[in-house]
Design a protein around this motif. Structure first.
Motif, PDB file in Angstrom:
ATOM      1  N   THR A 193       0.834  -1.212   0.000  1.00  0.00           N
ATOM      2  CA  THR A 193       0.000   0.000   0.000  1.00  0.00           C
ATOM      3  C   THR A 193       0.863   1.253   0.000  1.00  0.00           C
ATOM      4  O   THR A 193       0.598   2.217  -0.740  1.00  0.00           O
ATOM      5  CB  THR A 193      -0.929  -0.011   1.220  1.00  0.00           C
ATOM      6  OG1 THR A 193      -1.716  -1.199   1.209  1.00  0.00           O
ATOM      7  CG2 THR A 193      -1.852   1.190   1.210  1.00  0.00           C
ATOM      8  N   MET A 196       2.601   1.674  -3.403  1.00  0.00           N
ATOM      9  CA  MET A 196       1.639   2.124  -4.418  1.00  0.00           C
ATOM     10  C   MET A 196       1.394   3.621  -4.309  1.00  0.00           C
ATOM     11  O   MET A 196       1.291   4.319  -5.329  1.00  0.00           O
ATOM     12  CB  MET A 196       0.320   1.356  -4.266  1.00  0.00           C
ATOM     13  CG  MET A 196       0.386  -0.095  -4.711  1.00  0.00           C
ATOM     14  SD  MET A 196      -1.142  -0.984  -4.341  1.00  0.00           S
ATOM     15  CE  MET A 196      -2.330  -0.022  -5.245  1.00  0.00           C
ATOM     16  N   LYS A 197       1.302   4.135  -3.066  1.00  0.00           N
ATOM     17  CA  LYS A 197       1.080   5.561  -2.883  1.00  0.00           C
ATOM     18  C   LYS A 197       2.257   6.376  -3.404  1.00  0.00           C
ATOM     19  O   LYS A 197       2.102   7.373  -4.121  1.00  0.00           O
ATOM     20  CB  LYS A 197       0.833   5.842  -1.401  1.00  0.00           C
ATOM     21  CG  LYS A 197       0.780   7.325  -1.045  1.00  0.00           C
ATOM     22  CD  LYS A 197      -0.336   8.049  -1.787  1.00  0.00           C
ATOM     23  CE  LYS A 197      -0.396   9.512  -1.385  1.00  0.00           C
ATOM     24  NZ  LYS A 197      -1.408  10.251  -2.162  1.00  0.00           N
ATOM     25  N   ASP A 199       4.631   5.490  -5.605  1.00  0.00           N
ATOM     26  CA  ASP A 199       4.727   5.371  -7.064  1.00  0.00           C
ATOM     27  C   ASP A 199       3.665   6.206  -7.761  1.00  0.00           C
ATOM     28  O   ASP A 199       3.928   6.868  -8.769  1.00  0.00           O
ATOM     29  CB  ASP A 199       4.605   3.906  -7.481  1.00  0.00           C
ATOM     30  CG  ASP A 199       5.787   3.072  -7.005  1.00  0.00           C
ATOM     31  OD1 ASP A 199       6.832   3.664  -6.679  1.00  0.00           O
ATOM     32  OD2 ASP A 199       5.640   1.825  -6.952  1.00  0.00           O
ATOM     33  N   SER A 200       2.470   6.177  -7.202  1.00  0.00           N
ATOM     34  CA  SER A 200       1.376   6.928  -7.812  1.00  0.00           C
ATOM     35  C   SER A 200       1.638   8.426  -7.748  1.00  0.00           C
ATOM     36  O   SER A 200       1.411   9.154  -8.722  1.00  0.00           O
ATOM     37  CB  SER A 200       0.061   6.591  -7.109  1.00  0.00           C
ATOM     38  OG  SER A 200      -0.989   7.388  -7.590  1.00  0.00           O
ATOM     39  N   THR A 201       2.139   8.899  -6.608  1.00  0.00           N
ATOM     40  CA  THR A 201       2.403  10.334  -6.472  1.00  0.00           C
ATOM     41  C   THR A 201       3.504  10.780  -7.426  1.00  0.00           C
ATOM     42  O   THR A 201       3.396  11.831  -8.083  1.00  0.00           O
ATOM     43  CB  THR A 201       2.797  10.645  -5.024  1.00  0.00           C
ATOM     44  OG1 THR A 201       1.767  10.217  -4.148  1.00  0.00           O
ATOM     45  CG2 THR A 201       3.023  12.134  -4.837  1.00  0.00           C
ATOM     46  N   LEU A 203       4.478   9.407 -10.300  1.00  0.00           N
ATOM     47  CA  LEU A 203       3.988   9.383 -11.676  1.00  0.00           C
ATOM     48  C   LEU A 203       3.009  10.519 -11.938  1.00  0.00           C
ATOM     49  O   LEU A 203       3.001  11.127 -13.011  1.00  0.00           O
ATOM     50  CB  LEU A 203       3.316   8.035 -11.959  1.00  0.00           C
ATOM     51  CG  LEU A 203       4.248   6.815 -11.996  1.00  0.00           C
ATOM     52  CD1 LEU A 203       3.428   5.543 -12.142  1.00  0.00           C
ATOM     53  CD2 LEU A 203       5.253   6.928 -13.133  1.00  0.00           C
ATOM     54  N   THR A 204       2.178  10.818 -10.932  1.00  0.00           N
ATOM     55  CA  THR A 204       1.195  11.885 -11.103  1.00  0.00           C
ATOM     56  C   THR A 204       1.873  13.235 -11.276  1.00  0.00           C
ATOM     57  O   THR A 204       1.481  14.050 -12.125  1.00  0.00           O
ATOM     58  CB  THR A 204       0.242  11.912  -9.899  1.00  0.00           C
ATOM     59  OG1 THR A 204      -0.399  10.640  -9.775  1.00  0.00           O
ATOM     60  CG2 THR A 204      -0.811  12.987 -10.061  1.00  0.00           C
ATOM     61  N   TRP A 207       3.502  13.490 -14.736  1.00  0.00           N
ATOM     62  CA  TRP A 207       2.504  13.649 -15.811  1.00  0.00           C
ATOM     63  C   TRP A 207       1.877  15.038 -15.772  1.00  0.00           C
ATOM     64  O   TRP A 207       1.702  15.685 -16.806  1.00  0.00           O
ATOM     65  CB  TRP A 207       1.427  12.584 -15.650  1.00  0.00           C
ATOM     66  CG  TRP A 207       0.333  12.721 -16.688  1.00  0.00           C
ATOM     67  CD1 TRP A 207       0.337  12.248 -17.944  1.00  0.00           C
ATOM     68  CD2 TRP A 207      -0.908  13.431 -16.523  1.00  0.00           C
ATOM     69  NE1 TRP A 207      -0.815  12.583 -18.592  1.00  0.00           N
ATOM     70  CE2 TRP A 207      -1.608  13.321 -17.737  1.00  0.00           C
ATOM     71  CE3 TRP A 207      -1.474  14.134 -15.467  1.00  0.00           C
ATOM     72  CZ2 TRP A 207      -2.849  13.897 -17.927  1.00  0.00           C
ATOM     73  CZ3 TRP A 207      -2.716  14.714 -15.655  1.00  0.00           C
ATOM     74  CH2 TRP A 207      -3.397  14.585 -16.878  1.00  0.00           C
ATOM     75  N   GLN A 407      -0.124  18.052  -4.678  1.00  0.00           N
ATOM     76  CA  GLN A 407       0.607  16.788  -4.634  1.00  0.00           C
ATOM     77  C   GLN A 407       2.001  16.974  -4.039  1.00  0.00           C
ATOM     78  O   GLN A 407       2.519  16.088  -3.348  1.00  0.00           O
ATOM     79  CB  GLN A 407       0.722  16.198  -6.042  1.00  0.00           C
ATOM     80  CG  GLN A 407      -0.581  15.658  -6.599  1.00  0.00           C
ATOM     81  CD  GLN A 407      -1.030  14.401  -5.888  1.00  0.00           C
ATOM     82  OE1 GLN A 407      -0.218  13.659  -5.349  1.00  0.00           O
ATOM     83  NE2 GLN A 407      -2.330  14.186  -5.854  1.00  0.00           N
ATOM     84  N   ARG A 411       2.499  14.516  -0.728  1.00  0.00           N
ATOM     85  CA  ARG A 411       3.071  13.295  -1.290  1.00  0.00           C
ATOM     86  C   ARG A 411       3.477  12.303  -0.207  1.00  0.00           C
ATOM     87  O   ARG A 411       3.593  11.099  -0.459  1.00  0.00           O
ATOM     88  CB  ARG A 411       4.259  13.623  -2.177  1.00  0.00           C
ATOM     89  CG  ARG A 411       5.428  14.280  -1.452  1.00  0.00           C
ATOM     90  CD  ARG A 411       6.501  14.723  -2.439  1.00  0.00           C
ATOM     91  NE  ARG A 411       6.978  13.598  -3.222  1.00  0.00           N
ATOM     92  CZ  ARG A 411       7.821  13.723  -4.254  1.00  0.00           C
ATOM     93  NH1 ARG A 411       8.244  14.931  -4.614  1.00  0.00           N
ATOM     94  NH2 ARG A 411       8.225  12.665  -4.926  1.00  0.00           N
TER      95      ARG A 411
END
Length: 721
Positions: A193, A196-197, A199-201, A203-204, A207, A407, A411
């Motif tokens: 978990t 995932m947080k 990595d998601s931050t 990548l976000t 992008w 973010q 983060r």
């Protein structure tokens, strides 16, 4: 009590009758469940408890979208716990190999049998397809994925009701291994978990940074295009005109509607007046003419003049100067009225033409205004498109910049709050198989399946069996029951001669009594014996009924009317060289009657088999023969072929006063018996009733055993021989 009512004893009778089937099905299901239960390897379950809470947002623009109750959130977490990513972390943390899980798998009888079947299928496939090469070696990554999938399959995730605590369970034949996997899975889930947080931050942010730069360029380009269009089309003046033109268009449309209505009204009035222009008196009745003030004055003067003429005509003659003067004045007024009507018509015509001209002018002005509005709208549509594009790009750019800042600040926050509440301990006892539960379930399911199948088989059995249901289904009374004859070395047709004290002999005596009591006058003088199909026992019934009636000192004649497959001559050892077929074919009546095995019984055999039995039986000689024999015998009994096979029984039934239908128990269906009864009813043949032959009384048929025992004073076993 209503005889149609189904009682509990009827259900118990079905179960008792089909008890072998019930016990067989019950035994098979119960034994299968017991074998499965005791052959399965015991499984132990290690359970870890984890508290899962949805984290609150940081407060930067997302407070309004936060929901404390989110049913999809927990289902998502359950799927994440059972995901391959978490299972891979478990495999790597415990350093599991294929040998570890192989030793942990079930090794019971069922598992070994399943492995044997899979190995056999692979061997057969290789032999058939010629795939004899060595299997390819599995790489390390593929082995880890296979182990992770196996770990995930044996994981169970269950939420506690009305709480945020979730249990993570793993089942294994090894209790220590089950506890280790459950604890490791909980830790792997928490780590997954967090990763995932992060990595998601990351990548976000990457992008959104790229996307913000793209949106900034789009915004600059859209603003320049909008400015250029405003300069080229004078958008400031265009906005004022666009506000005035719709109002003008609405006003012209309203005026056009009023003008069109006025034109239609003037046109209708003008058409009415123009049709009556040559009839001033009728035109005067129209509202448009009558409402004119000049016409009203003239009408008043004309009425007065007409009244004055009537008054003077009473005093003077028509040639009197006074009369001529007043009549002339009246004519002058009428000419003025006609002139006034013409003037009104011309006035209405002018008004109608003016209304038409006004309508056409407004319609042309409306079309012109529409064209102008359309041109303005086309210009302003493009302006709106460009303006919306600028606004959209600006909103996207501002939103992206806001999200990038948010973010960057949040983060490090976690989307889910996770705590391990209780670690898994080594289980003391297995959870599967639950032997008492499985055995009880096998007991219940086996019993219900056996009973259900028994009732289903009973439902499918539509053969004649018992008198009460037969009478209910066919609407005919049952004259007698004949039990199943089991002595192979004895001839049932001679049971009254060879074994007069047997149960079957008593059955035929009871049938004799029922036939004799079938009508107030006693037994009919002519009795026809037939059956729906072959092998029902009609010949046996006819022979024994004739013998038992002859034993009551009645003069009985037994006729073998089955000229297709005759049997009576063989039963009683008589000659069949000359018989019924010879007589009906034109022979003499000499030597037609033969003496039976008992006194008062005479027999007419069928004679040689003719090519046309139906034509012989329908001849006048058959009717004449019966009429002559009836004078010398009290009862004439005739055996016939099956009713549904040939037409002979229906031909003969018209010559007899009563028909007895013989059905065979558990062989003749209700459909066959119903068709036979209907065929007799169609020709108005009198039917005395039914005889149920070869009824086998089993131990389950308690009611009928009691009936036989009480009626005959014997046990059913003794009646069977």
């Amino acid at each position: 009590m209503n005889s149609e009512e189904i009682h509990l004893r009827d259900y118990l009778r079905v179960i008792s009758k089909r008890r072998n089937l019930v016990l067989t099905v019950f035994g098979l299901i119960f034994v299968a469940v017991a074998l499965y239960t005791f052959a399965r390897t015991p499984l132990y379950e290690g359970t870890t408890q984890v508290l899962i809470e949805k984290a609150r947002p940081s407060g930067l623009g997302s407070e309004g979208s936060y929901r404390l109750y989110d049913p999809e959130f927990y289902e998502t977490q359950f799927q994440l716990i059972k995901s391959r990513a978490v299972a891979l972390r478990v495999v790597r943390a415990l350093e599991l190999t294929a040998a570890d899980l192989e030793a942990d798998r079930e090794r019971g009888l069922l598992a070994s049998l399943g492995d044997w079947v899979r190995d056999l299928k692979r061997t057969v496939k290789r032999v058939i397809l010629g795939e004899m090469e060595e299997p390819e070696a599995v790489d390390a990554e593929g082995e880890e994925i296979a182990l992770a999938d196996e770990i995930s399959e044996n994981l169970t995730v269950r939420p506690f009701k009305n709480s945020r605590i979730v249990t993570i369970s793993y089942r294994s034949p090894n209790p220590e291994f089950a506890a280790r996997v459950a604890n490791t899975t909980a830790r792997a889930y928490i780590e997954q978990t967090l990763n995932m947080k992060l990595d998601s931050t990351r990548l976000t942010l990457d992008w959104m940074t790229r996307k913000a730069e793209e949106e900034r360029k789009k915004l600059d380009k859209a603003e320049k295009a909008l400015q250029a269009y405003m300069v080229a089309n004078d958008i400031v003046t265009l906005e004022d005109r666009l506000a005035v033109t719709p109002q003008k268009l609405n006003q012209i449309s309203s005026q056009l509607v009023i003008a069109e209505a006025k034109r239609k009204e003037q046109e209708a009035i003008y058409n009415q007046v123009r049709r009556l222009v040559d009839s001033p008196e009728e035109a005067e009745t129209l509202p448009a003419v009558a409402s004119d003030p000049a016409m009203q004055t003239l009408r008043t003067e004309i009425l007065k003049a007409e009244q004055h003429v009537r008054e003077l005509s009473a005093k003077y003659g028509p040639k009197h100067p006074v009369m001529k003067k007043v009549v002339g004045d009246l004519e002058v007024l009428r000419r003025k009225r006609d002139q006034e009507v013409q003037r009104i018509v011309r006035s209405l015509e002018n008004q109608y033409e003016l209304a038409v001209s006004t309508e056409e002018g407004l319609r042309a002005q409306l079309e012109k205004t529409k064209a102008e509005a359309l041109n303005l709208n086309q210009k302003f549509i493009q302006y709106g498109v460009l303006k919306r594009e600028v606004e959209t790009n600006r909103q996207l750019y501002d939103a992206l910049m806001m999200k990038i800042k948010e973010q960057s600040i949040t983060r490090e926050t976690q989307p889910v709050n996770l705590w391990i509440v209780q670690k898994a301990s080594v289980p003391e006892g297995p959870v599967l198989p639950n032997k008492p539960k499985n055995l009880l379930l096998g007991l219940i399911v086996g019993l219900m399946a056996g009973i259900g199948l028994a009732f289903f088989v009973e439902y499918l059995d539509n053969t004649v069996k018992y008198p009460d249901e037969t009478e209910k289904a066919l609407g005919l009374s049952v004259l007698g029951l004949v039990s199943l004859w089991k002595e192979k070395d004895k001839v049932l047709e001679r049971v009254l001669l060879d074994q007069p004290r047997s149960g079957c002999a008593e059955n035929y005596r009871a049938l004799r009594t029922a036939v004799m009591l079938s009508s107030p006058e006693g037994a009919p003088g002519r009795i026809l014996i037939t059956s729906p199909g072959a092998a029902a026992g009609k010949t046996t019934t006819a022979a024994n009924l004739a013998v038992t009636m002859a034993q009551t000192e009645k003069k009985v004649l037994l006729i073998d009317g089955d000229m297709r497959k005759p049997r009576l001559h063989r039963v009683f050892g008589l000659s069949n060289r000359y018989g019924l077929s010879n007589y009906l074919a034109g022979g003499s009546g000499e030597d037609l009657l033969q003496k039976g095995p008992v006194d008062n019984l005479a027999i007419i055999t069928s004679g040689p088999v003719p090519p046309n039995p139906a034509e012989l039986l329908s001849s006048a000689r058959m009717s004449k023969l019966l009429d002559g024999l009836e004078k010398n015998f009290d009862v004439i009994i005739c055996d016939t072929p099956p009713l549904l096979t040939v037409a002979d029984p229906r031909i003969l039934s018209r010559l007899f006063k009563g028909t007895v239908l013989v059905v065979r128990a558990r062989q003749t269906t209700f459909e066959m018996a119903g068709k036979a009864i209907k065929s007799l009813a169609d020709i108005n043949a009198p039917v005395l009733g039914l005889v149920i032959n070869a009824l086998e009384l089993k131990k389950s048929d308690y009611y009928y055993q009691y009936y036989y025992q009480s009626y005959y004073g014997e046990e059913p076993e003794a009646q069977e021989g």
